[in-house]
Design an enzyme around this catalytic site. Structure first.
Site: not given
Ligand SMILES: *[C@@H]1O[C@H](CO)[C@@H](O)[C@H](O)[C@H]1NC(C)=O
Ligand SMILES: *[C@@H]1O[C@H](CO)[C@@H](O)[C@H](O)[C@H]1NC(C)=O
Ligand SMILES: *[C@@H]1O[C@H](CO)[C@@H](O)[C@H](O)[C@H]1NC(C)=O
Ligand SMILES: *[C@@H]1O[C@H](CO)[C@@H](O)[C@H](O)[C@H]1NC(C)=O
Ligand SMILES: *[C@@H]1O[C@H](CO)[C@@H](O)[C@H](O)[C@H]1NC(C)=O
Ligand SMILES: *[C@@H]1O[C@H](CO)[C@@H](O)[C@H](O)[C@H]1NC(C)=O
Ligand SMILES: *[C@@H]1O[C@H](CO)[C@@H](O)[C@H](O)[C@H]1NC(C)=O
Length: 869
Positions: A156-157, A160, A167
């Site tokens: 998930h990170e 980014h 998000d």
């Protein structure tokens, strides 16, 4: 290899303090190589942490592979181990990897307790983030229930960091009204519901949302920043995606290298060619070199020195800085006579020789200063690459070799430039910025002031410097002049005049080292001289090993500005892990011609600034006046308004999971730490300056420079219903050129379909904006109107967007899309509808969890089956 652990004990403090770093990651076929995961020196020694990092990446790699349609995996990762941890046989010395350029930083947060993984992301949608932050608790699996398995959270990170997505959940607004019905922003993750052990309700990634399952209407950051596109659509547009094809085989497991940070090894490589005699350059190099040797370079470091013209000369072998004597001895080696040609490769080779007498070259640093052209530089690029040394370049004057930045880029070093305008103090700032990329924050030299004055006939320069309570150790006041020593007076905050100034007439400088810790408060100075240029520089270090100092780090969005593409300046001001907000921050951007533009940087969440009140201050730069190098200097002043906030709002992080299902019952996690909303409005008085490095401009036309800069995109448009049928819009004004000046007019359009408004903006209904006159950039705009041609009936959703137009009829990109949902409650029985309107007015004193519970309850279907009280 000789042990690099010296005898000097270093007090350890957080290296946190804003990343804005440059990464070494490369995508090779489908595998990511060169990922650096650094452990902050403040983390207590714990060997298990290293295994936990390996486990996380090993788990994450197959998730990444599946989630990206077999396209990407993690190939190799370097783990940076602090210098003070026990040395083991399989640890090796880093090459170009430093904590400063680490992609992932493992550190406790200050204050502790918030273990949410997050990514620093200051840019636009699709632009890479700066750094992922993880805590030891998270890696140890102590937060499994809140943030899900570490591997998934890491993917998930990673999204980014690498692809600049945002998000798709929103912890501040869990529901929105759609056609009058409350609709959840964060849908339960049904795939995880099938997981046998602990069924996690919401959160971590199984696959990225595509346009098929993406909710373009949900009020979340991804929609706001990425023009309603799904995560997958953004990833699909990335360079990474374009240069890969899916794999037909399973990817290999990631491999790891364990690198332990050693003592700093620096060799100065200084130009003494004939051109250095012009414009006082040699002397200015001596002044700046002395500041570096006397103050900037950390205790315990090894320092050597080489000078070069057409050939190279060893001025000093490596010498460890253990005391002032070592520092003084090194300053006596600075070159004093300028003559001869320029052979940068000779200088570099000589530096490698100096270093190799004691240590391998990899992981060492070279500070290369030159003012001259040298068309043979590329002849040693291969040797440079092989050496594994980091090269920081300083370009002095307008004709310094064009290839310098390539050396910095190739090796992960910094790039700075200084003009011949002594009053801009560029050379001193460049050397002051050369603190270690690995050192503990408590050891780092911090610049409090940097000023220059071009004085006419006998003039006084009176001013003040603030020493705040977070700094004060090793405080140094340094004054330089160009002809005659000025009169210098200095008073501490109690009004006591300071004596003991060391005057160095040869180098035309004077300095005062304040013993112990400098008194907190306002220091006053008076300088008097006539017809010459003076500069004043003040540096200091953290006052204590446990209280983090206020730091400023800065960067530009790219290294090269091709006209008319604007540059963006970012400055990150932090006090430990807390952003410092409401400071006055300016960027001074100086072209090779010496022309300086001052920009006020803003943390207002508009224009170039992605997020309001996150301590990152930003602004567009469009005032190009020539091709070539531009140097950037940041000044930050705290005052009655500055406040430190406890944690970054709206950071790009893993969603907090409110609970899980076990044996058919919901188990709630404790509410997330509510520190985010708590603003500690504390007065912080401080001053800082910081070099923002340099960038190169190209394709700038000859004056008069045409206006090719449109207004910037409006990113903070908000809409609400007022009274019965009025819509109240608010946003921050863009300018004539991005976020500067005043736009000419606004175009506002509305539509009942969000995608029509995005894709057919020109065809959507236009609002009459005749009476709406744009204000100056960064002002607050308010516009209230009554929609005309649209059926504004019960249960209608209306979408609104705005475009700014400048005098030259250049149009901004279309803004974020705001929505209003009209829901007219039936006259009498108010019960379910009343509750639904509550959803819109998020009461910030209700915790996220309470709110979730309230709304969960409202969705009656779960109520019965799960026996929720
Ligand atoms: C500056 O300070 C000097 C000595 O402290 C004083 O004599 C002078 O009047 C001051 N000048 C100004 C403009 O304040
Ligand atoms: C529109 O909303 C803003 C912000 O909520 C408010 O300050 C302003 O007074 C409103 N405008 C009018 C005309 O009511
Ligand atoms: C809208 O019209 C302008 C010309 O007036 C054109 O340049 C632009 O591409 C159009 N935008 C869309 C989204 O159709
Ligand atoms: C827009 O509003 C102005 C004044 O409010 C008015 O004079 C003008 O006729 C309106 N234009 C249209 C197309 O309705
Ligand atoms: C608006 O629609 C809702 C149902 O969607 C209905 O309950 C309500 O009565 C309507 N309001 C009016 C004023 O008709
Ligand atoms: C709506 O709120 C009221 C109190 O504000 C409560 O009595 C009622 O049960 C709620 N309705 C639902 C469906 O939860
Ligand atoms: C928010 O909620 C708290 C506690 O539930 C309540 O005391 C307060 O009055 C509410 N504030 C508003 C503006 O509704």
């Amino acid at each position: 290899m000789e042990s690099l652990k010296g005898s000097v004990f270093l007090v350890i403090l957080h290296l946190l303090g804003g990343a804005l770093s440059s990464s070494l990651i490369q995508l090779n076929n489908n595998g990511y190589e060169g990922i650096v995961i650094g452990i902050d020196p403040s983390v207590p020694e714990d060997e298990a942490l290293i295994q936990q990092i390996k486990d996380m990446v090993t788990q994450a790699s197959p998730y990444l592979f599946e989630a990206t349609g077999k396209r990407f995996y993690f190939k190799n990762v370097a783990i940076l181990i602090p210098e003070n941890w026990k040395t083991k046989p399989d640890y090796v010395r880093p090459k170009l990897e430093t904590l400063k350029n680490a992609d992932v930083l493992v550190a406790e947060t200050s204050p502790p307790g918030n273990d949410q993984p997050y990514t620093e992301q200051v840019g636009k949608c699709g632009e890479m983030g700066d750094r992922i932050h993880l805590t030891p608790n998270f890696l140890a699996g102590k937060k499994l229930l809140q943030y899900g398995p570490q591997g998934r959270a890491f993917v998930h990170e990673w999204a980014h960091l690498r692809w600049g997505v945002f998000d798709e959940y929103n912890n501040d607004q869990k529901f929105y009204l759609s056609k009058g019905k409350p609709t959840p922003v964060n849908p339960p993750n049904t795939k995880d519901m099938n997981n046998e052990e602990k069924k996690i309700i919401c959160g971590c990634i199984v696959e990225f949302c595509t346009e098929k399952n993406h909710n373009a209407e949900a009020p979340n950051l991804q929609n706001q920043r990425c023009n309603l596109r799904s995560t997958w659509e953004v990833i699909r547009d990335s360079e990474d995606f374009k240069k890969t094809t899916p794999m037909s085989t399973q990817p290999p497991m990631p491999t790891f290298s364990l690198l332990q940070i050693g003592k700093r090894i620096v060799c100065l490589v200084l130009d003494k060619s004939g051109s250095m005699s012009s414009g006082n350059r040699l002397n200015r190099m001596n002044q700046a070199g002395k500041l570096f040797l006397l103050q900037t370079v950390e205790l315990g470091s090894w320092v050597g020195m080489v000078m070069f013209d057409g050939a190279a000369y060893i001025q000093s072998e490596l010498r460890q800085i253990n005391s002032g004597t070592d520092r003084d001895a090194l300053t006596r080696s600075l070159p004093t006579v300028a003559a001869g040609g320029t052979s940068i490769c000779s200088g570099l080779r000589s530096a490698f020789t100096v270093i190799r007498k004691k240590y391998p070259t990899h992981g060492s640093e070279i500070v290369l200063l030159t003012d001259g052209e040298d068309n043979t530089i590329s002849g040693c690029f291969n040797e440079v690459k092989q050496s594994g040394a980091i090269i920081h370049t300083i370009a002095l004057g307008p004709s310094a070799a064009k290839e310098l930045e390539q050396l910095s880029k190739m090796t992960g070093g910094s790039q700075t430039s200084a003009s011949d305008q002594a009053q801009n103090n560029g050379l001193i700032d460049a050397f002051a910025a050369l603190a270690s990329g690995n050192g503990a924050l408590s050891q780092r030299s911090i610049q409090l002031e940097s000023k220059g004055f071009a004085l006419q006939s006998s003039q006084w320069m009176n001013g003040t410097v603030i020493v705040d309570s977070t700094v004060g150790k090793d405080t140094l006041f340094l004054i330089t002049w160009t002809t005659q020593p000025p009169q210098i007076f200095l008073w501490d905050p109690s009004g006591k005049k300071q004596d003991g100034l060391v005057v160095d007439r040869n180098t035309k400088m004077a300095y005062l080292e304040i013993p112990g810790t400098a008194m907190v408060g306002v220091w006053k100075y008076s300088l008097q001289a006539s017809s010459q240029t003076l500069t004043l520089t003040v540096t200091s270090r953290a006052s204590s090993a446990t209280l983090p100092p206020i730091t400023v780090t800065s960067k530009m969005n790219k290294d090269t500005g091709k006209f008319p593409s604007p540059m963006v300046v970012y400055a990150n001001i932090r006090h430990g892990a807390s952003p410092v907000i409401r400071a006055r921050v300016t960027a001074l951007i100086e072209s090779v011609n010496g022309k300086t533009v001052t920009l006020e940087l803003l943390d207002n969440g508009a224009g170039a600034d992605a997020t309001k009140d996150d301590g990152v201050y930003s602004r567009y730069f469009t005032a190009y006046d020539a091709n070539g190098r531009y140097s950037v200097k940041i000044r930050a002043l705290g005052g009655t308004n500055a406040a430190t906030q406890r944690a970054t709002p709206q950071q790009s992080g893993v969603m907090y999971i409110p609970g899980w299902i076990e044996n058919g019952e919901i188990k709630w996690n404790p509410p997330p730490p509510e520190t985010n909303n708590e603003l500690q409005v504390k007065q912080v008085c401080f001053s800082r300056t910081s070099s923002g490095g340099s960038f190169v401009a190209s394709s700038v036309p000859k004056a008069p420079i045409p206006d090719l800069f449109p207004p910037c995109q409006i990113t903070d448009l908000k809409a609400k219903i007022q009274g019965d049928n009025l819509i109240n819009l608010t946003w921050t004004a863009p300018g004539d050129d991005y976020d500067h000046g005043r736009a000419y007019k606004y175009i506002i359009r509305i539509s009942a379909s969000i995608l029509d408004l995005r894709d057919k903006f020109n065809d959507s209904v236009q609002v009459n904006t005749t009476d709406l006159i744009p204000k100056e950039a960064n002002s607050e705009e308010v516009f209230v109107f009554q929609p005309e041609n649209t059926a504004f009936a019960n249960n209608t959703d209306l979408f609104i967007a705005i475009q700014a137009v400048d005098k030259a009829n250049l149009k901004s990109e279309i803004s974020n899309i705001a929505r209003v949902s009209l829901f007219i409650p039936p006259p009498e029985s108010p019960s379910p509808t009343k509750n639904s309107t509550i959803c819109l007015e998020v009461n910030s004193s209700i915790s996220g969890l309470q709110f979730f519970k309230i709304m969960w309850k409202w969705f009656g279907e779960m109520q019965v089956s799960l026996g929720l009280h």
